[in-house]
Design an enzyme around this catalytic site. Sequence first.
Site, short mmCIF file in Angstrom:
data_model
loop_
_atom_site.label_atom_id
_atom_site.label_comp_id
_atom_site.label_asym_id
_atom_site.label_seq_id
_atom_site.Cartn_x
_atom_site.Cartn_y
_atom_site.Cartn_z
N ASN A 143 -8.77 22.30 -36.87
CA ASN A 143 -8.52 21.64 -38.14
C ASN A 143 -9.43 20.43 -38.28
O ASN A 143 -9.75 19.74 -37.30
CB ASN A 143 -7.05 21.28 -38.33
CG ASN A 143 -6.46 20.42 -37.24
OD1 ASN A 143 -6.72 20.61 -36.05
ND2 ASN A 143 -5.63 19.45 -37.63
N ALA A 180 -10.04 12.11 -45.62
CA ALA A 180 -9.27 11.07 -46.31
C ALA A 180 -8.75 11.55 -47.66
O ALA A 180 -7.69 11.14 -48.11
CB ALA A 180 -10.12 9.81 -46.49
N TYR A 223 -7.03 14.29 -48.76
CA TYR A 223 -6.28 15.28 -47.99
C TYR A 223 -6.55 16.74 -48.37
O TYR A 223 -6.63 17.60 -47.50
CB TYR A 223 -4.78 15.01 -48.06
CG TYR A 223 -4.38 13.70 -47.42
CD1 TYR A 223 -4.97 13.27 -46.24
CD2 TYR A 223 -3.42 12.90 -47.99
CE1 TYR A 223 -4.60 12.07 -45.64
CE2 TYR A 223 -3.04 11.69 -47.40
CZ TYR A 223 -3.64 11.28 -46.23
OH TYR A 223 -3.28 10.10 -45.65
N CYS A 245 -3.84 29.92 -45.42
CA CYS A 245 -4.45 30.69 -44.33
C CYS A 245 -3.94 32.12 -44.31
O CYS A 245 -4.70 33.06 -44.06
CB CYS A 245 -4.19 30.01 -42.98
SG CYS A 245 -5.13 28.48 -42.78
N GLU A 295 -7.46 28.04 -38.68
CA GLU A 295 -7.54 29.47 -38.93
C GLU A 295 -8.66 29.81 -39.92
O GLU A 295 -9.43 30.74 -39.70
CB GLU A 295 -6.21 30.00 -39.48
CG GLU A 295 -5.04 29.81 -38.55
CD GLU A 295 -4.27 28.50 -38.77
OE1 GLU A 295 -3.06 28.51 -38.54
OE2 GLU A 295 -4.88 27.48 -39.18
N CYS A 314 -8.03 24.09 -42.35
CA CYS A 314 -7.21 24.51 -41.21
C CYS A 314 -8.06 25.22 -40.17
O CYS A 314 -9.11 25.80 -40.48
CB CYS A 314 -6.10 25.45 -41.69
SG CYS A 314 -4.94 24.71 -42.84
#
Length: 128
Positions: free
Chosen positions: A41, A45, A47, A88, A54, A52
């Site tokens: 991951n 900043a 978000y 994912c 995966e 991820c």
Amino acid sequence: MGDALLAAATAAREQAYCPYSGFAVGAALEGDDGRVFTGCNVENASYGLGICAERAAVAAAVAAGVRRFRRLVVVAGADPPVSPCGACRQVLAEFGAELVVQGVGPGGTRQWTIRELLPDSFSLTRGA
């Protein structure tokens, strides 16, 4: 479960960039040809711009020309072990609903197929 895929996911987790959550995740994805692709991951900043582990592993595999997968191992420090998030799951479903996913954490291992995790995934090719 002391196999190479677990070792690769564990090593990838060591590279996670997670200064905001402190929740490091590593993933290792085995292609049908036996090659292994890893991801971790990477937070940001802003978000929503993070990725991820995966999806990072899927991107590495696709960049290498691999489109069919055998197994995905996801390693995190959670108990019970984590499964892939919804985004994912949808990305993984694109490459086959029978992909076996193993979540590994300090307390053990859990296993699912993508079909079990996302039974009614969106698909333009309903054969997945």
